[in-house]
Design a protein around this motif. Sequence first.
Motif, PDB file in Angstrom:
ATOM      1  N   GLN A 180       0.832  -1.204   0.000  1.00  0.00           N
ATOM      2  CA  GLN A 180       0.000   0.000   0.000  1.00  0.00           C
ATOM      3  C   GLN A 180       0.869   1.257   0.000  1.00  0.00           C
ATOM      4  O   GLN A 180       0.609   2.203  -0.758  1.00  0.00           O
ATOM      5  N   GLN A 181       1.903   1.263   0.823  1.00  0.00           N
ATOM      6  CA  GLN A 181       2.743   2.451   0.915  1.00  0.00           C
ATOM      7  C   GLN A 181       3.512   2.683  -0.381  1.00  0.00           C
ATOM      8  O   GLN A 181       3.655   3.823  -0.833  1.00  0.00           O
ATOM      9  N   PHE A 251      -8.283   1.416   2.116  1.00  0.00           N
ATOM     10  CA  PHE A 251      -7.170   1.842   1.272  1.00  0.00           C
ATOM     11  C   PHE A 251      -7.568   3.025   0.396  1.00  0.00           C
ATOM     12  O   PHE A 251      -6.788   3.963   0.207  1.00  0.00           O
ATOM     13  N   GLU A 253      -9.558   5.313   1.158  1.00  0.00           N
ATOM     14  CA  GLU A 253      -9.531   6.486   2.028  1.00  0.00           C
ATOM     15  C   GLU A 253      -8.099   6.996   2.200  1.00  0.00           C
ATOM     16  O   GLU A 253      -7.863   8.209   2.304  1.00  0.00           O
ATOM     17  N   ARG A 254      -7.124   6.093   2.208  1.00  0.00           N
ATOM     18  CA  ARG A 254      -5.719   6.523   2.268  1.00  0.00           C
ATOM     19  C   ARG A 254      -5.327   7.263   0.975  1.00  0.00           C
ATOM     20  O   ARG A 254      -4.617   8.273   1.030  1.00  0.00           O
ATOM     21  N   THR A 257      -6.836  10.716   1.136  1.00  0.00           N
ATOM     22  CA  THR A 257      -6.096  11.581   2.054  1.00  0.00           C
ATOM     23  C   THR A 257      -4.869  12.161   1.369  1.00  0.00           C
ATOM     24  O   THR A 257      -4.540  13.352   1.538  1.00  0.00           O
TER      25      THR A 257
END
Length: 537
Positions: A180-181, A251, A253-254, A257
Amino acid sequence: MSHSPWWRGAVIYQIYPRSFLDTDGDGVGDLPGIVDRLDYVASLGVDAIWISPFFKSPMADFGYDIADQRAVDPLFGTLEDFDRLLAKAHSLGLKVMIDQVFSHTSDQHEWFRESRQSHDNPKADWYVWANAREDGTPPNNWMSLFGGVAWRWEPRRCQYYLHNFLSSQPDLNFHNPDVQQATLDYVRFWLDRGVDGFRLDSINFCFHDAQLRDNPPKPADKRVGRGFSADNPYAFQYHWYNNTQPENVAFLERVRTLLDRYPGAVTLGEISSEDSLATTAEYTSGNRLHMGYSFELLVDDFSAGYIRDTVSRLEAAMTEGWPCWAVSNHDVRRAVTRWGGEHPPAQLARMLVAMVCSLRGSVCIYQGEELGLPEADVPFEALQDPYGITFWPNFKGRDGCRTPMPWTADASAGFSAGQPWLPVPDAHRALSVAAQEADPDSVLNAFRAFMAWRRTQPALVGGDIAFLETAEPVLAFVREADGTRLLAAFNLSPGDAEFVLPAGEWEVLEGHGMPGAQVEAGRARLSGYGVFYARAA
């Protein structure tokens, strides 16, 4: 309306770079070719461009198999070429959106090359690996959308890896926070470069069921899908576990952001699930995607009832989000052929542009749609699409909508000094940009006139929508914004059609450049594929 985000009601022009313009003579379009034609795109009156993948790739799936998300493939040019493209687009008032493919990579990506080596390397858990069953067969019954099982054996690990698409497109393991990162990091790379947004490919495919449960069988009479045929074994299952998992929401939502740190940046998610409308509503609610994009109007069903029901169902479910509609893209037969047959009339092309651009939402227009291009008939020996080659002749793949843009009527349609990667049909050269610009009654000039007129109608750009109950073949609805009510009606047939205007006084609107209607005694008669607009007095 003036305070609305730029993307609400925007018309987004999709560019398939392989087929737009070739400047180096290798037969494949490139980024400098897009730069050379941005003045043309701006002249259409659209708000933004969406560029299909141009990243480093072995091109097994023509760029949707990415080997490096931060690098431009030499086939298309360089990062400097992209920077020039971005700067020129912005100087012309065009926003720039690019594709991002989160769910999978190419098997040539350095992440996968490392991951496949062992069970204990730093990238070992970056992809979806699973042990074989006791008899050596794959861990479950999941199928690939491109045909066959969705698992491939890797002898170096003595495990299977998941591929929802081609076997050379291994699925990333988004249950791993490092994946994800890493994804957010390369999204930030492009945001820092100045892009205005992303079209997120197959966005509901990021997560898989961690328990690897079997998908349940689907009855034969239910085997229909968006973007695949009923004879594809992928259609034999309900895809409850290989995509659209609940973990995906957090995810998204990340992602949101991150984008909120870049004012005006936008996400448009491509969604294809068992209930794409419900997933679109879910994914665009709250602090998730800005817009959702599905295959619901990219189908063969062409009726007022189907369009009214589809849009109404999404409107009822989407209480917070914003839709994006399209009737053509690089994955399906061109709309005028799907809905108008082998020799579609120009009136149909005009009407379709007006219809889709009058629905509530933003709009994606696929290159060549402004010319009314029909589907190209590409012979088997010239096919490039692995999907079409596998399923020929029942399904001919996606090459027929991906043939080069016809700029002129010459042999290569002004697309390339070399041999185009796909043949240009005679019918397309006859509809070239040069030919249509010289014809005041062309689809292209009608497109430009309509886009200019639409900009003057706030109700069409951002208003609410309410459908009218009309008999086939008439689709009619009212758009309303800031106290202005605008009636829109479309004849979806080649013959004349009538409908009764709603009660009240209506002022017929002209200047939209589309085939019109005659009004008498509260009834409107629309010519074949005619269009009607009126404003409440």
